[in-house]
Write an enzyme that holds these catalytic residues in place. Structure first.
Site, PDB file in Angstrom:
ATOM      1  N   ASP A 316       3.946 -10.597 -14.856  1.00  0.00           N
ATOM      2  CA  ASP A 316       3.234  -9.813 -13.851  1.00  0.00           C
ATOM      3  C   ASP A 316       1.876 -10.438 -13.630  1.00  0.00           C
ATOM      4  O   ASP A 316       1.226 -10.858 -14.586  1.00  0.00           O
ATOM      5  CB  ASP A 316       3.049  -8.380 -14.356  1.00  0.00           C
ATOM      6  CG  ASP A 316       4.246  -7.518 -13.995  1.00  0.00           C
ATOM      7  OD1 ASP A 316       4.848  -7.807 -12.940  1.00  0.00           O
ATOM      8  OD2 ASP A 316       4.574  -6.608 -14.763  1.00  0.00           O
ATOM      9  N   PHE A 386     -10.486   7.078  -0.891  1.00  0.00           N
ATOM     10  CA  PHE A 386      -9.346   6.339  -0.361  1.00  0.00           C
ATOM     11  C   PHE A 386      -8.166   7.286  -0.220  1.00  0.00           C
ATOM     12  O   PHE A 386      -7.857   8.063  -1.104  1.00  0.00           O
ATOM     13  CB  PHE A 386      -9.006   5.213  -1.355  1.00  0.00           C
ATOM     14  CG  PHE A 386      -7.858   4.359  -0.921  1.00  0.00           C
ATOM     15  CD1 PHE A 386      -8.103   3.234  -0.134  1.00  0.00           C
ATOM     16  CD2 PHE A 386      -6.564   4.665  -1.288  1.00  0.00           C
ATOM     17  CE1 PHE A 386      -7.056   2.431   0.258  1.00  0.00           C
ATOM     18  CE2 PHE A 386      -5.507   3.868  -0.889  1.00  0.00           C
ATOM     19  CZ  PHE A 386      -5.751   2.744  -0.110  1.00  0.00           C
ATOM     20  N   GLN A 389      -3.310   7.697   3.955  1.00  0.00           N
ATOM     21  CA  GLN A 389      -3.231   7.714   5.417  1.00  0.00           C
ATOM     22  C   GLN A 389      -4.217   6.730   6.036  1.00  0.00           C
ATOM     23  O   GLN A 389      -3.868   5.873   6.832  1.00  0.00           O
ATOM     24  CB  GLN A 389      -3.509   9.117   5.968  1.00  0.00           C
ATOM     25  CG  GLN A 389      -2.356  10.099   5.810  1.00  0.00           C
ATOM     26  CD  GLN A 389      -2.243  10.601   4.379  1.00  0.00           C
ATOM     27  OE1 GLN A 389      -3.250  10.873   3.722  1.00  0.00           O
ATOM     28  NE2 GLN A 389      -1.007  10.691   3.887  1.00  0.00           N
TER      29      GLN A 389
END
Lengths: 722, 570
Positions: A316, A386, A389
């Site tokens: 990762d 934040f 949408q």
């Protein structure tokens, strides 16, 4: 309980361990125990046989001096004993840990919920709980069994399992919902759904693993066993047929006596691969032990071994290749905006933003433009967090709205309000993305009309004196510029990847970033390949593709959505902080939850194989010298000309045979530390590694016994043992 | 060691390489291309044969079916040959009127020729009718050689294919190898032999009068044996069979008449086994592997020849004393026509390559030359070895070498991308174990036999060597002998026959099972972590493993045989 730590001391030997091992080694002389290992079982039978020969010789009709037969018998028992000591030592370290772990597995009274959704509970014995039961655990309680948090949040002390005393947060939902039986809740409360029956929990598995009780032979170990058993069979035949050969020789020459059974048995034990046979299980146990000391719990030895074979590592990006957080490194102002203006707005927008990214913007503003931090209260500003949408965050300061966000989100916001999104900003964003950074666009909306004087008295942007002009005529939109956020590649990671490449392991970075960003970071970190915009499905497909191409894939994961990929990978390391699903799907759990651990695991797996291979070579190569010691001794009277084979010029036939047997027993003791520690690991291409190890253990194995047997022969004579 | 020996040996290797490489490529075409590009005209014949046999050219077999076909086919061949040897007195082409072979000898002989061993406990010219020689032995010479190559092809396919079960069709391989390779080569070679003076006739033996009787009362005439020799000798040499038409094999003037025939026959011993290396490289799509095997085999042969040559050229102290000049090397037991060097090269080539033909009496060679010959057989006939069988035998050692070295570099061992796992090791161990067990147990049983003293011509360690040689030769399907051993008795006929059977078909069963297992595996692409199996270093490891396994198994036996003899004489 909380003090108990599964990390044993790095020390190879200490007095109590040794004492325990010696006792265990005696216990292991039981022939039933030896049955598991064909090579050592042959040694057991041989030792018993020579002991009988000795008893018989006490009557005065022995085939050789009874003192000689006794010495051979004793040294054969010692051979067996030394091999047992090696195994017991390797096990001993695990046992000490298992005892510590067992301390934390005490039966607790659990608060079993009577009905789902209701907080009413009844006390029950922890051992009566079954999968699916719901249990309430409150501050100060011990978690009775492994489970999944279904309700609540609490801090948990997992030192019993991980050895790390800093508490961790466990909460329902998300990737931190798994709890382990035997750990202790420190604050608040949680409701957990039990996910394992008593006796089958993570702690139980861990105890079984460190004790080596459940240790099954790995595929390579089985293959090696077959090779060693075949060699044993060959030598058994070579030695058994030597008796009629010798009788025939005596018959045709009329000289000497046929070879004695004592010498034949001694020759047999010297020839069969006792060195590796005796150390084989110790090597396997020590390998698991090294894994545990690296704080990795593996559910099978097979996985440890597979780790050595891995040729693709899926890593990762975040947390493994890069530091978890991105950092602001530059302000790129839009046309007509100064860097200071941009920095000021960016700083304002980030002041209430406590994420590391937000902090780094404030730091950059200070470093690049000399902007000091401003007190939040004084500004009367409100924070706009934040949301999924808007995909932007920012602040509202006295009618002025400052926002920062991804290029597309800000463009959408500006354009929805009828503003213009400059091409220059778009290009700058793309450039930053291409370089592996993350562009964060800053824009503002003023309540004043366009056409008004846009130069406002920023006054260098000093805090506290911001007075946005309040002119009529509707809002003004302005894109101020772009903040360049950069992924910080971990120091030294490039070198580690280069090392892996030399070992023939391909590294693949997995990231949710777009391909441009991913490519840039991949290049900077020096990985061989990357998977951008990764989803669980794409990850799974990537693993399957590699496997179909004949490669062995290793990966780490922690989330529930990693579970399918973890289940598919050949070596799957789940983070201990991860979900129960991830831990179930993987075949190893890293208690430190450190994704870089994968590299360590590969090392340990390889080292285990190398130790076995090197000692096998050493063991077989030793036989040459033993032949040269025993054959001339056995035929001294019948074929005295075979003295020419006695390269070591040993004192007498008796001393030659005895020295070979003593060498064969002592070499096991000498090699115990090597078997427990493993041969030195080097990141070299396969061909170079082979050359090195073959030189060391092949040629060394040829030469060492010549010297060793000669030395022992001198000692044996000096001590008048023959 | 004489310079002539070095020149002879190096030119032998060079010629084997120069001829073996194109031949190997061609053999590769035969085994996998349809139709064979350079021999289209034979394909009509091929289709006819399939039609006659009732098989489909596209038949596919997994390893069990392939093994079943090999065993069934060879069983039929064995029974047919056994019947022929027992019934030859009732059949035509028996001008000398030979009676039937005894049951034990017939069993031994039939087994010997079916297993590509060609151990001969009889003399052809005094025991066999022309029909038995031509229809029995010669036919088996072709078929046993073709069987070896077919099994090799199946193993190569097992290595190359991934996740497959199909190893090809034994019938197709058998027909194609015989039709496209063995028959044409044998025809050309037989014509060459005839040109050198090897006999090829159905005429009965001729009686010749002595010019003068050898001694008073000695016979006044001599029987000169004739027969269809060239056709049998051609395939005997090419197919690593080695069973001579005449009892003394390549030392007989009608079997090996000239210096040229001698040299060409030495080449023919190694030609097809050498070619098989390159065929294998082609079949597994990695020619470097073929090269590596060829080199490893050459090194083993060079070591054997070097030792034998050195031993043969050492002055024997017992002869130096009375003043015998020994500069030409030991000529004891050798055809003076051929001299010491070519006899040494022939003797090591024939024992290395599982051929077993001889042009000198191995029994009379220096003890260490005998040791070299025995070791070349005891390592399992892998220094070139039998056609096909030498190659798959060497692959077993490659697997073991790869296994040990794979562990040493910390990776599950793999060969050509196929992982070597427990089952594969089991099969590899069987291939190495069974012939070794047969040699040791057989030798031990023989020395314990009450009549052993009557069978050996020398009571000392040399007599032991004669017995050890016989079992090494039989169990590894070589067929050559230390002539001093009288092998035509029930015990040795049956015992050696069983050793030949085990030494041939147990390894075939195990390697086909191995091929099946390898075929079913995935193929790991090579990377820097992969151990290259074509490097000079790996070749060294391979040679080391072969010698170590051989030496460790047989050193005690060799010590009381040739080594005891050597150290007594020198």
């Amino acid at each position: 309980m909380t003090e108990s730590t599964p990390k044993p001391s790095g020390q190879l030997l200490n007095a109590p361990l040794l004492k325990r091992a010696l006792l265990d080694a005696l216990r292991k002389l039981n022939p039933l125990h030896q049955l598991k290992n064909p090579v050592m079982f042959v040694v057991w039978v041989c030792s018993a046989f020579v002991t009988l020969l000795w008893l018989h010789s006490l009557g005065g009709h022995g085939e050789a001096r009874s003192g000689f037969i006794l010495q051979i018998a004793l040294w054969l028992w010692f051979t067996l004993f030394f091999a047992n000591v090696a195994e017991a030592l390797a096990e001993g370290r695990g046992k000490a840990q298992a005892d510590a772990l067992r301390g934390s597995r005490k039966d607790v009274i659990a608060k079993k919920l009577l009905k789902e959704g209701d907080r009413a509970w009844a006390p029950v014995e922890g051992s009566t709980l079954r999968v699916g039961d719901l249990v309430l655990v409150e501050a100060g309680d011990t978690i009775p069994l492994d489970g999944e948090v279904v309700e609540g949040i609490s801090s948990v002390n997992e030192a019993a399992v991980t050895g790390e005393s800093a508490p961790v947060i466990r909460e329902s939902g998300g990737d931190r919902s798994a709890v382990t039986g035997g750990t202790e809740v420190l604050s608040d409360w949680i409701v957990i759904r039990i996910s394992s029956n008593p006796g089958d929990s993570f702690l139980d598995r861990m105890i079984a693993m460190v004790e080596g009780a459940k240790r099954q032979k790995t595929p390579n170990e089985i293959a090696l066993d077959i090779l060693l058993a075949s060699l044993t069979l060959i030598f058994l035949l070579a030695v058994a047929t030597l008796l009629p050969f010798s009788q025939f020789a005596v018959k045709v020459t009329g000289l000497g006596l046929p070879i004695t059974l004592t010498v034949l048995v001694a020759l047999l034990v010297c020839l069969i691969p006792t060195t590796i046979g005796g150390l084989l299980s110790a090597i396997g146990i020590a390998g698991m032990d090294r894994m545990i000391r690296a704080n990795v719990v593996s559910t099978s030895g097979r996985a440890v071994e597979a780790a050595g074979d891995v040729d693709v590592l899926l890593l990762d990006k975040t947390g493994t290749i890069t530091l978890g957080n991105r950092e602001a490194v530059a302000f790129v102002p839009a046309p007509g905006v100064t860097e200071a203006e941009l920095a000021d707005a960016a700083q304002l927008a980030s002041l209430p933003d406590e994420t590391p990214e937000g902090r780094s913007i404030v730091v950059l503003a200070k470093e690049a433009c000399g902007l000091r931090e401003r007190g939040l209260e004084k500004l009367h500003m409100s924070f706009v967090p934040f949301t999924a949408q808007t995909r932007m965050s920012g602040v509202d300061v006295e009618g002025r709205r400052i926002r920062k966000g991804a290029s597309e989100s800000v463009a959408a916001w500006i354009q929805a309000e009828g503003g213009e999104y400059p091409d220059e900003v778009r290009t700058a964003s793309e450039r930053i993305a291409r370089e592996g950074g993350t562009p964060l666009v800053v824009a503002e909306m003023l309540p004043s009309a366009p056409g008004a004087d846009l130069r406002r008295p920023w006054g260098g942007g000093r805090g506290g004196d911001v007075e946005a002009p309040q002119e009529p005529g509707g809002p003004t939109h302005r894109v101020l510029g772009v903040i360049h956020l950069k992924d910080i590649v971990k120091g030294g990671i490039r070198e580690r990847f280069a090392e892996l490449r030399r070992m023939g392991i391909k590294t693949v970075m997995v990231t949710g970033d777009n391909p441009l960003t991913a490519a840039a970071i991949a290049a900077e970190a020096g990985v061989d390949d990357f998977l951008a915009q990764a989803t669980p499905e794409r990850k799974l497909r990537l693993i399957r593709d590699y496997q179909a191409g004949g490669r062995l894939v290793a990966m780490t994961g922690d989330g529930t959505n990693d579970a399918p990929a973890l289940a598919q990978a050949d070596v799957a390391v789940a983070m201990n902080t991860g979900t129960q699903a991830a831990k179930e799907a993987g075949n190893m759990v890293d208690l430190d939850s450190n994704p870089t651990k994968l590299i360590e695991i590969v090392r340990i797996g390889k080292q285990m194989l190398m130790t076995r291979g090197s000692l096998t070579t050493f063991s077989i190569a030793n036989d040459v010298a033993k032949y040269f010691a025993i054959l001339p001794a056995a035929f001294l009277l019948t074929y005295p000309q075979l003295k020419a084979l006695d390269l070591m010029r040993l004192h007498s036939p008796e001393s030659a045979v005895l020295s070979a047997v003593i060498f064969n027993a002592l070499i096991i003791v000498v090699l115990i530390p090597l078997a427990l520690r493993g041969v030195k690991f080097r990141t070299l291409p396969a061909a170079d590694l082979l050359r090195r190890n073959l030189f060391l253990y092949g040629l060394g194995g040829l030469a060492v016994p010549f010297i060793g047997i000669k030395a022992i022969d001198l000692l044996v004579v000096a001590m008048r043992l023959v | 060691m004489s310079p002539l020996l070095v020149i002879l040996f190096l030119s032998l290797l060079a010629v084997c390489f120069l001829l073996g490489r194109p031949l190997g490529e061609y053999l590769g075409d035969v085994l996998e291309r349809e139709p064979v590009p350079s021999a289209r005209f034979l394909s009509i014949l091929e289709r006819r044969i399939y039609h006659l046999m009732g098989i489909e050219a596209g038949d596919r077999m997994d390893w069990r079916q392939y093994l079943g076909a090999v065993l069934a086919f060879n069983l039929v061949g064995f029974l047919f040959l056994l019947a022929l040897l027992r019934l030859q007195q009732h059949l035509p082409l028996n001008p000398q009127g030979f009676g039937p072979m005894s049951w034990p000898l017939a069993f031994n002989t039939a087994m010997s020729f079916v297993t590509n061993t060609n151990w001969q406990a009889y003399s052809g010219e005094t025991a066999l009718s022309y029909l038995s020689q031509a229809l029995g032995l010669t036919v088996q010479n072709f078929l046993s050689a073709a069987t070896g190559i077919a099994v090799m092809a199946a193993v190569a396919r097992g290595i190359r294919r991934r996740k497959a079960t199909n190893l090809g069709s034994f019938w197709v391989d058998l027909v194609r190898v015989t039709l496209y390779v063995l028959l044409p080569l044998a025809v050309i070679f037989a014509l060459f032999l005839v040109s050198q003076g090897v006999v090829q006739t159905w005429m009965p033996s001729v009686q010749a009068l002595w010019l003068a009787p050898a001694a008073a009362g000695a016979p006044t005439h001599q029987v000169i044996a004739l027969g269809p020799a060239a056709s049998q000798i051609a395939i005997k040499m090419l197919g690593t069979n080695g069973g001579g038409f005449f009892g003394v094999n390549g030392a007989h003037p009608f079997e090996n008449p000239t210096a040229l025939s001698n040299l060409v026959q030495i080449v023919s011993i190694l030609l097809l086994p050498a070619a098989c290396c390159f065929t294998f490289g082609k079949l597994v799509r990695d020619r470097r592997q073929g090269w590596a095997l060829f080199l490893a085999m050459s090194i083993l042969l060079a070591l054997g020849t070097g030792l034998a040559g050195w031993a043969e050229h050492r002055a024997v102290p017992a002869l130096t004393q009375p003043g015998v000049v020994q500069t030409a090397g030991s000529l004891e037991g050798k055809e003076v026509r051929f001299g010491s060097e070519s006899s040494v090269v022939w003797s090591t080539a024939t024992t290395a390559a599982s051929n077993g033909s001889v042009n000198a009496q191995h029994d009379a060679m220096a003890p260490l030359a005998g040791l070299s010959q025995m070791v070349l057989m005891q390592i399992g006939e892998v220094a070139f070895g039998g056609v096909g069988s030498g190659l798959y035998g060497m692959l077993i050692f490659v697997i073991i070498a790869v296994f040990v070295s794979g562990l040493m570099v910390g990776r599950t061992p793999e060969y050509l991308g196929k992982k070597v796992e427990a089952f594969d090791m089991k099969m590899a161990a069987l291939v190495v174990l069974i012939p070794s067990v047969a040699v040791l147990v057989g030798t031990a049983a023989t020395v314990m036999h009450g009549q052993v003293g009557q069978w050996i011509s020398n009571p000392g360690p040399h007599g032991f060597s004669q017995i050890l040689y016989a079992w090494s030769s039989a169990a590894n399907n070589n067929g050559s002998a230390f002539a001093g051993l009288s092998a035509d008795n029930t015990f040795l006929n049956i015992g050696l026959g069983i050793a030949m059977l085990l030494g041939r078909f147990a390894p075939i069963g195990a390697v086909l099972a191995l091929a099946g297992s390898l075929a079913s595996k995935k193929r790991t692409p090579p990377g820097p972590g992969t151990l290259p199996t074509h490097s000079l270093f790996f070749i060294g490891v391979l040679v080391g493993i072969v010698l170590l396994v051989g030496a460790l198994t047989f050193l005690p036996a060799l010590a009381v045989g040739p080594l005891a003899e050597h150290f007594a004489a020198f």
